[in-house]
Scaffold this active site. Structure first.
Site, PDB file in Angstrom:
ATOM      1  CG  HIS A  32      22.434 -31.354 -18.228  1.00 46.35           C
ATOM      2  ND1 HIS A  32      21.122 -31.741 -18.113  1.00 46.35           N
ATOM      3  CD2 HIS A  32      22.482 -30.057 -17.808  1.00 46.35           C
ATOM      4  CE1 HIS A  32      20.405 -30.754 -17.625  1.00 46.35           C
ATOM      5  NE2 HIS A  32      21.200 -29.712 -17.431  1.00 46.35           N
ATOM      6  CG  ASN A  33      22.377 -37.660 -20.137  1.00 42.41           C
ATOM      7  OD1 ASN A  33      22.707 -37.422 -21.306  1.00 42.41           O
ATOM      8  ND2 ASN A  33      22.974 -38.597 -19.404  1.00 42.41           N
ATOM      9  CG  HIS A  35      19.708 -29.324 -21.530  1.00 44.05           C
ATOM     10  ND1 HIS A  35      20.937 -29.244 -20.925  1.00 44.05           N
ATOM     11  CD2 HIS A  35      19.051 -28.193 -21.181  1.00 44.05           C
ATOM     12  CE1 HIS A  35      21.029 -28.109 -20.252  1.00 44.05           C
ATOM     13  NE2 HIS A  35      19.895 -27.456 -20.373  1.00 44.05           N
ATOM     14  CE  LYS A 147      18.063 -27.967 -11.583  1.00 49.43           C
ATOM     15  NZ  LYS A 147      18.448 -26.834 -12.362  1.00 49.43           N
ATOM     16  CG  ASP A 148      14.548 -24.503 -14.499  1.00 54.58           C
ATOM     17  OD1 ASP A 148      15.245 -23.731 -13.840  1.00 54.58           O
ATOM     18  OD2 ASP A 148      15.050 -25.401 -15.224  1.00 54.58           O
ATOM     19  CD  GLN A 151      12.358 -21.620 -17.330  1.00 52.27           C
ATOM     20  OE1 GLN A 151      13.158 -20.714 -17.239  1.00 52.27           O
ATOM     21  NE2 GLN A 151      12.685 -22.800 -17.826  1.00 52.27           N
ATOM     22  CB  SER A 183      21.974 -27.931 -12.928  1.00 56.88           C
ATOM     23  OG  SER A 183      22.252 -26.560 -13.147  1.00 56.88           O
TER      24      SER A 183
HETATM   25  P1  AMP Z   1      18.453 -24.311 -19.212  1.00 54.94           P
HETATM   26  O1  AMP Z   1      19.424 -24.617 -20.304  1.00 54.94           O
HETATM   27  O2  AMP Z   1      19.000 -24.485 -17.836  1.00 54.94           O
HETATM   28  O3  AMP Z   1      17.733 -23.007 -19.414  1.00 54.94           O
HETATM   29  O4  AMP Z   1      17.350 -25.429 -19.325  1.00 54.94           O
HETATM   30  C1  AMP Z   1      16.643 -25.659 -20.528  1.00 54.94           C
HETATM   31  C2  AMP Z   1      15.490 -26.583 -20.245  1.00 54.94           C
HETATM   32  O5  AMP Z   1      16.001 -27.818 -19.737  1.00 54.94           O
HETATM   33  C3  AMP Z   1      14.529 -26.022 -19.184  1.00 54.94           C
HETATM   34  O6  AMP Z   1      13.206 -26.340 -19.576  1.00 54.94           O
HETATM   35  C4  AMP Z   1      14.936 -26.785 -17.952  1.00 54.94           C
HETATM   36  O7  AMP Z   1      13.894 -26.929 -17.014  1.00 54.94           O
HETATM   37  C5  AMP Z   1      15.327 -28.126 -18.538  1.00 54.94           C
HETATM   38  N1  AMP Z   1      16.185 -28.846 -17.614  1.00 54.94           N
HETATM   39  C6  AMP Z   1      17.314 -28.389 -17.021  1.00 54.94           C
HETATM   40  N2  AMP Z   1      17.812 -29.301 -16.185  1.00 54.94           N
HETATM   41  C7  AMP Z   1      16.984 -30.385 -16.248  1.00 54.94           C
HETATM   42  C8  AMP Z   1      16.942 -31.657 -15.597  1.00 54.94           C
HETATM   43  N3  AMP Z   1      17.859 -31.999 -14.707  1.00 54.94           N
HETATM   44  N4  AMP Z   1      15.935 -32.491 -15.914  1.00 54.94           N
HETATM   45  C9  AMP Z   1      14.990 -32.138 -16.808  1.00 54.94           C
HETATM   46  N5  AMP Z   1      14.962 -30.959 -17.442  1.00 54.94           N
HETATM   47  C10 AMP Z   1      15.934 -30.080 -17.168  1.00 54.94           C
END
Ligand code: AMP
Length: 279
Positions: A32-33, A35, A147-148, A151, A183
């Site tokens: 999504h945006n 990422h 967001k995380d 992490q 998310s």
């Molecule tokens: P994920 O695919 O959920 O493991 O996320 C991959 C990366 O994208 C991680 O570093 C997340 O923190 C980041 N991320 C996920 N959602 C968002 C968001 N809404 N805004 C900014 N970064 C995000």
């Protein structure tokens, strides 16, 4: 855009480009945006951007959560192509882990609260997959979303423990128009649920605006009580903590960097969010 599925082909390509700075954006796909904003940050800072799509089984503490995790690689590749990402790494579980020995990491107090407490083993899985990616890619910079938040703190601690040269860059949370944090898991909410879930950010924002009018305990009660007005939500935790140590605060005066964190279940979709109250 180049797509690599094997470690050896990716490494060969990176060796041919050894003079370039590499920005790495690890993801679990269903992009999504949020990422894409990390890809953008990497493109602004680095010569070459590598995005990985890998649903890492070792960071899921519940089998059902792993099975239900949204996957949409074709659309992901379209989005990455549009974003002009240079390289996508799409490994299988075997490609990632057959030649890798798992480690037990210890992040002390940082890893024992909030997500660490509620998802046993989660951060060990995250640390291992990041260590493995860094071993393969050796990025100059790696980009993670706030967001995380926890992490991001764990990855910074990991880089210190490993004495890794990779610099970790935190990027702001991207939100839907309603305020709901973007998310991959939002895909599993109905349109109505997505709309209702905006209350999470509304409550966090109200706490940021009004924290000085009440105690930490009062803000926790405010969040829990208002969320409980709809029976759609189950609160897993709401904590107010120091933004560096992530240890819970009982009084505003205990820290000059204060962040509110929450995990809320809407049906079987787990949503996390956070807001900096002051810094
Ligand atoms: P994920 O695919 O959920 O493991 O996320 C991959 C990366 O994208 C991680 O570093 C997340 O923190 C980041 N991320 C996920 N959602 C968002 C968001 N809404 N805004 C900014 N970064 C995000």
């Amino acid at each position: 855009m180049l797509i690599f599925e094997s470690v050896s082909s990716l490494q060969q390509y990176l060796q041919e480009n050894a003079n370039k700075s590499i920005g790495f954006v690890p993801t679990m796909g269903a992009l999504h945006n949020g990422h894409l904003s990390l890809i953008d940050a990497s493109q602004k800072k680095c010569d070459l951007t590598v995005c990985s799509i890998f649903v890492n089984p070792t960071q899921f503490n519940k089998k059902e959560d792993l099975e239900k995790y949204p996957r949409n690689v074709e659309q992901d590749l379209r989005l990455l192509e549009q974003q002009r990402c240079d390289v996508v790494f799409l490994p299988t579980v075997e490609e990632m882990y057959d030649d890798y020995t798992f480690k037990e990491f210890d992040f002390g107090a940082l890893g024992n609260v909030m997500e660490g407490e509620h998802r046993p083993g989660h951060f060990n899985g995250v640390a291992n997959v990041i260590q493995r990616f860094f071993e393969i890619i050796n990025p100059t910079y790696a980009f993670f979303g706030e967001k995380d938040f926890q992490q991001l703190a764990i990855v910074k601690a990991l880089v210190n423990q490993l004495d890794s040269p990779t610099k970790i860059i935190g990027c702001p949370i991207l939100r839907e128009k309603t305020g709901l944090a973007m998310s991959s898991r939002n895909e599993r909410l109905s349109k109505e649920e997505r709309d209702e879930a905006k209350i999470i950010f509304e409550l966090l924002s109200n706490i940021k605006l009004n924290y000085s009018r009440g105690s930490v305990e009062e803000m926790k009660t405010y969040f829990a009580n208002n969320l409980a007005k709809s029976n759609k939500f189950q609160l897993e935790y709401f904590d107010i903590a120091d933004g560096n140590t992530l240890q819970p605060l009982s009084d505003w005066s205990q820290s000059d960097y204060c962040v509110a964190f929450t995990a809320v279940n809407m049906g079987n979709v787990r949503l996390i969010d956070n807001i900096t109250i002051f810094n």
